[in-house]
Design an enzyme around this catalytic site. Sequence first.
Site, PDB file in Angstrom:
ATOM      1  N   LYS A  36     -78.957  68.166  -4.075  1.00  0.00           N
ATOM      2  CA  LYS A  36     -77.502  67.797  -3.192  1.00  0.00           C
ATOM      3  C   LYS A  36     -76.181  68.371  -3.602  1.00  0.00           C
ATOM      4  O   LYS A  36     -75.743  69.686  -2.759  1.00  0.00           O
ATOM      5  CB  LYS A  36     -76.941  66.306  -3.621  1.00  0.00           C
ATOM      6  N   SER A  37     -75.797  68.753  -5.258  1.00  0.00           N
ATOM      7  CA  SER A  37     -75.689  69.770  -5.846  1.00  0.00           C
ATOM      8  C   SER A  37     -75.974  71.388  -4.918  1.00  0.00           C
ATOM      9  O   SER A  37     -74.595  71.817  -3.624  1.00  0.00           O
ATOM     10  CB  SER A  37     -75.634  70.196  -6.714  1.00  0.00           C
ATOM     11  N   ARG A  41     -73.325  73.461  -2.298  1.00  0.00           N
ATOM     12  CA  ARG A  41     -73.499  75.151  -1.788  1.00  0.00           C
ATOM     13  C   ARG A  41     -74.515  76.320  -0.936  1.00  0.00           C
ATOM     14  O   ARG A  41     -73.414  77.172  -0.457  1.00  0.00           O
ATOM     15  CB  ARG A  41     -73.721  75.650  -3.381  1.00  0.00           C
ATOM     16  N   GLY A 109     -66.993  63.842  -3.456  1.00  0.00           N
ATOM     17  CA  GLY A 109     -65.978  64.322  -4.370  1.00  0.00           C
ATOM     18  C   GLY A 109     -66.513  66.517  -3.973  1.00  0.00           C
ATOM     19  O   GLY A 109     -65.173  66.884  -4.298  1.00  0.00           O
ATOM     20  N   ARG A 137     -59.344  59.032  -6.199  1.00  0.00           N
ATOM     21  CA  ARG A 137     -60.271  60.228  -7.453  1.00  0.00           C
ATOM     22  C   ARG A 137     -59.449  61.524  -7.604  1.00  0.00           C
ATOM     23  O   ARG A 137     -58.657  62.351  -6.819  1.00  0.00           O
ATOM     24  CB  ARG A 137     -61.505  60.440  -7.278  1.00  0.00           C
ATOM     25  N   SER A 182     -66.662  70.698 -15.784  1.00  0.00           N
ATOM     26  CA  SER A 182     -66.844  70.362 -14.476  1.00  0.00           C
ATOM     27  C   SER A 182     -67.704  70.877 -13.629  1.00  0.00           C
ATOM     28  O   SER A 182     -66.575  72.287 -13.798  1.00  0.00           O
ATOM     29  CB  SER A 182     -65.508  69.977 -13.909  1.00  0.00           C
ATOM     30  N   ASP A 335     -74.680  62.379 -13.418  1.00  0.00           N
ATOM     31  CA  ASP A 335     -75.567  61.185 -12.365  1.00  0.00           C
ATOM     32  C   ASP A 335     -76.387  60.281 -13.363  1.00  0.00           C
ATOM     33  O   ASP A 335     -77.450  59.455 -11.786  1.00  0.00           O
ATOM     34  CB  ASP A 335     -75.368  62.214 -11.574  1.00  0.00           C
TER      35      ASP A 335
HETATM   36  C1  S3P Z   1     -71.532  67.908  -9.352  1.00  0.00           C
HETATM   37  C2  S3P Z   1     -70.850  67.759 -10.551  1.00  0.00           C
HETATM   38  C3  S3P Z   1     -70.718  66.781 -10.861  1.00  0.00           C
HETATM   39  C4  S3P Z   1     -72.038  65.835 -10.666  1.00  0.00           C
HETATM   40  C5  S3P Z   1     -71.596  65.436  -9.207  1.00  0.00           C
HETATM   41  C6  S3P Z   1     -71.951  66.748  -8.550  1.00  0.00           C
HETATM   42  C7  S3P Z   1     -71.468  69.725  -8.313  1.00  0.00           C
HETATM   43  O1  S3P Z   1     -69.499  66.799 -11.326  1.00  0.00           O
HETATM   44  O2  S3P Z   1     -70.664  64.212 -11.133  1.00  0.00           O
HETATM   45  O3  S3P Z   1     -72.672  64.853  -8.836  1.00  0.00           O
HETATM   46  O4  S3P Z   1     -72.154  69.547  -7.367  1.00  0.00           O
HETATM   47  O5  S3P Z   1     -71.353  70.575  -9.110  1.00  0.00           O
HETATM   48  P1  S3P Z   1     -68.264  66.876 -11.668  1.00  0.00           P
HETATM   49  O6  S3P Z   1     -67.753  67.929 -11.933  1.00  0.00           O
HETATM   50  O7  S3P Z   1     -67.019  66.169 -11.624  1.00  0.00           O
HETATM   51  O8  S3P Z   1     -68.647  66.554 -13.007  1.00  0.00           O
END
Ligand code: S3P
Length: 413
Positions: A36-37, A41, A109, A137, A182, A335
Amino acid sequence: MTVGMRTDPLSQSVPQPYRSAGATALQGTVAVPGDKSISHRCLMLAALAAGRSEFTGLLEGEDVLATAAALQACGVAIKRLGDGHWQVDGMGEAGLQEPAQVLDLGNSGTAVRLLMGLLAAYPITVTFGGDESLSKRPMGRVLTPLKQMGIQFLGRSGDRLPLTMRSDGALQAIRYKLPVASAQVKSAILLAALGANGTTVVIEPEPTRDHTERMLRAMGVDLHQEHTHEGVSWSIQRPMGALSPLNLAVPGDPSSAAFLLGAAAIVPGSALTLTGVSTNPLRIGFITMLQEMGADITLTNPRLQGGEPVADIVVRHAPLRAVDIPASRAPSMIDEYLIAAVVAAFATGTSVFRGLAELRVKESDRLAAAAEGLRLCGVTTVIEGDDLHVVGCGAEGCQGAQPSWRSWITALP
Ligand code: S3P
């Protein structure tokens, strides 16, 4: 037993219980969905490139689709060519355009925080919104550095969505030490820095996932990493020329793999192979944890895919022992704590997961949810400060549980 809830597919508002029963051995070979990350991107960075990018294995979950829709609203031509196969025509010199409507990022988020950084580099006024949970959030962690770069934010309720951002596209470079580890905040700053004069430096107290950095480098951005006494420092300058497009096959998501790995580790007779999973060192805290517990896990066929290390992961059931996971491990398994806590319930001894404050500000309070969910399944759990203790019952699991999904649901924050 009944342990959770699902939403009726025909009516988004009617929760119903779902049932799970003792599983038989997990056997076979499976590929997990795209990361997903990385998928978020891919779309965002390709939107900046001069030219056409193409991706396969892109995750098509709601969060990533929200990112795609937001970018389309900013003028980016994005096309789905087939299952997980996407094409993005980057805006290059022309740049991203001001969207006519509020950008609704649903529950994501990552989408909202990274897009704030991405769009900040352009002369743009944009309003970000999201669902009820996303609107609760904290966004201040992104707003603070972006304000230092010269961006203005206007909101009704402090640092919560909906928020309107105004940028004149002429940003100041900053030196910023992240107060919390983060990847989302680090990425937002690095993306905004693409529009800043001078060198922007981001320092992270603990290393977090580096997918943005890997992709930016692949696109030709000069990004410098240094290990300092303050943590890992990333320096980035406004790129001199156009950004190259990206073409990549998205690796399997280690966060999705974790559920299968955890299930196979605790269910007797299991022998499972997961193919093409990202083994990025900043994402494998859960695998390290399983190995420390004595799980039978082998990484085979290591290779590079889309600039990321991947491997096939073979896991077999084995008796597990309790572990003590330090706070410094949190970014690499952030996660995965829910499934980690479930696995700990099947280990011998009491496991401790330390420094989980960040879990409280996810889409729900995951720390409270893990402790309460397991308690209702007959597992003894204790939250002490930001640490979670799980008293394992060994391979048989905790007996005599009277799980009540109703009380769990109502107990959920
Ligand atoms: C993510 C970073 C993490 C993770 C989120 C995905 C990302 O959050 O929990 O599911 O893709 O950069 P944080 O940056 O708030 O730790």
